[in-house]
Design an enzyme around this catalytic site. Sequence first.
Site, short mmCIF file in Angstrom:
data_model
loop_
_atom_site.label_atom_id
_atom_site.label_comp_id
_atom_site.label_asym_id
_atom_site.label_seq_id
_atom_site.Cartn_x
_atom_site.Cartn_y
_atom_site.Cartn_z
N SER A 1 -5.73 -19.46 31.42
CA SER A 1 -6.12 -20.86 31.53
C SER A 1 -5.99 -21.50 30.16
CB SER A 1 -7.57 -20.98 32.02
OG SER A 1 -8.05 -22.32 31.88
N TYR B 1 -16.39 -18.82 30.30
CA TYR B 1 -15.12 -18.81 31.01
C TYR B 1 -13.96 -18.85 30.02
CZ TYR B 1 -11.26 -20.42 33.96
OH TYR B 1 -10.05 -20.55 34.60
#
Length: 244
Positions: A140, A153
Amino acid sequence: MSLKGRKALVTGGSRGIGSAIARRLAADGATVAITYAGNTAAADATVAAIRDAGGTAFAVQADAADPVSQRAGVEQAAAALGGIDILVHNAGVAEFSTVADDSDETYDRQFGVNVKGLHVGTRAALPHLNDGGRIILIGSISGDKAFPATSVYSATKAAVAALARGWAKDLAPRNILVNTVQPGPIDTDMNPADSEFAQQMIEAIPLGRYGRVEEIAGAVAFFAGPDATYITGTTLNIDGGAAA
């Protein structure tokens, strides 16, 4: 049919980005196995879409959060495929909170799936992964760019890219290429482009829109295909310029 005769395993391949990747690899000629944690209906729908288009696919239930389940799923998929040429790790979870609101449980869950699950799955696949194969990790842009309430995250996705860089060197003697695809904001059922949050995000995307799952799948197909034979240890952002 640039992947004709190749055997691909896509973890977390039942819906969203994972489903699009599985369908694209199959369209390019690969035989595809997907793993899924619990959504049998979505997994069956992905397999059916591939078969309806003339491809070959099957689904294996495996929970990336559980090392025993993850290993068993990889073993089952490898046996059914007759080996693995392309391993795509897409399974992942995201839980957003500030550091003041984080908990041990959310930390362990995200690192357990996004990092440990990926690590366990790759080690389980290596004995079945053919020389000259490909490993493609779905990271990501959060691994490079900080957003509010995403620190844990983001840390997991930074770890994903770091693992890929190290594995690229470890596996170079076998000519196994390892790369990371880092999506930015992508239109999925969990993050729809028409949500209020999405409209705020779009303002920070130079191309002015969310990405499509097919655009992530296209990047994965490139790394899996014959035009990427001299690329390894690379991280590619697919984000409309959001992290630029």
